[in-house]
Design an enzyme around this catalytic site. Sequence first.
Site, PDB file in Angstrom:
ATOM      1  N   GLY A  76       0.832  -1.194   0.000  1.00  0.00           N
ATOM      2  CA  GLY A  76       0.000   0.000   0.000  1.00  0.00           C
ATOM      3  C   GLY A  76       0.869   1.246   0.000  1.00  0.00           C
ATOM      4  O   GLY A  76       2.055   1.195   0.341  1.00  0.00           O
ATOM      5  N   CYS A  77       0.282   2.372  -0.373  1.00  0.00           N
ATOM      6  CA  CYS A  77       1.076   3.604  -0.465  1.00  0.00           C
ATOM      7  C   CYS A  77       1.611   4.029   0.895  1.00  0.00           C
ATOM      8  O   CYS A  77       2.825   4.137   1.101  1.00  0.00           O
ATOM      9  CB  CYS A  77       0.273   4.708  -1.137  1.00  0.00           C
TER      10      CYS A  77
END
Length: 313
Positions: free
Chosen positions: A116-117
């Site tokens: 995920g970012c």
Amino acid sequence: MHTPVVFIDGDQGTTGLQIHARLQGRDDLRLLTLPEHERKNPQRRREAINSADIALLCLPDDAAREAVAAIHNPAVRVIDASSAHRTAPGWVYGLPELDEHQAEHIARAKRVSNPGCYPTGAIALLRPLVKAGLVPADYPLSIHAISGYSGGGRAAVERHESPGMVQAPTLQLYGLELAHKHVPEIQQHAGLSARPMFLPGYAAYRQGIVLSIPLQLCLLPGRVSAEQLQACLEQHYQGARHVQVMPLHHQGPATPLNPEVLNDSNDLRLALYANAEHGQVLLTAIFDNLGKGASGAAVQNLDLMLAALQAQG
């Protein structure tokens, strides 16, 4: 020699479009995409994914699970950009810099879950320090991060950039129920035994993340110093192509952190700010949520897998 076939499932979303753009013009792979009228046809998607050497899934979580379940060709390898498999057994976590062996694990894996970012920055900062014993696994961590509005996906981009657009708020915090879906991913891959507190937000710019984690030195084991934390990160990322560890910033005037400075790159910049008088340290990370936080990381993982395919002949 066989040219590897790469299928992007969901190539009209924010991440898919970015991956597609990054792969344009390359002659070491053949990019397979479906025409618009076939993108939602389950049969055509099954045929496409099972004909690929590597499938890149840029789909909502449930759709990503369905796509994986539809694979019957044992040779197909998958990079999933959704959050569906980031803590799932049997999936390799797609952060090549996680440790000295992770890039090799990714290169040879059948199933890779793209990070995920926000977790990319948090784990990059915490994993080396926790593994070295400098930050206890049960430390009461608070993680704060601000992203550009593109972190909200294609719908957010269109809302703020299309004709008749809605002005993006100057700053908007969310995840206030303290149950954001990224928390288990951060906890697992950073090696934490205690659940961290995570507070994200969006601001009125398109892309880029600035993430920060405060530490109280008095809560760290022994007499851990900012210099030891800095040295640990420098050693862990020595030679890492896409991770920059900036010099330690001691008490005094500091350049403000600009979340957009690494936009359109696959780079991650880590920096520590220390105040010895008060015994406090701030861990920080800057990167592009559409780059190292999404499509850039996916292409980095794809390149590792393609190199392994090439080595196999």
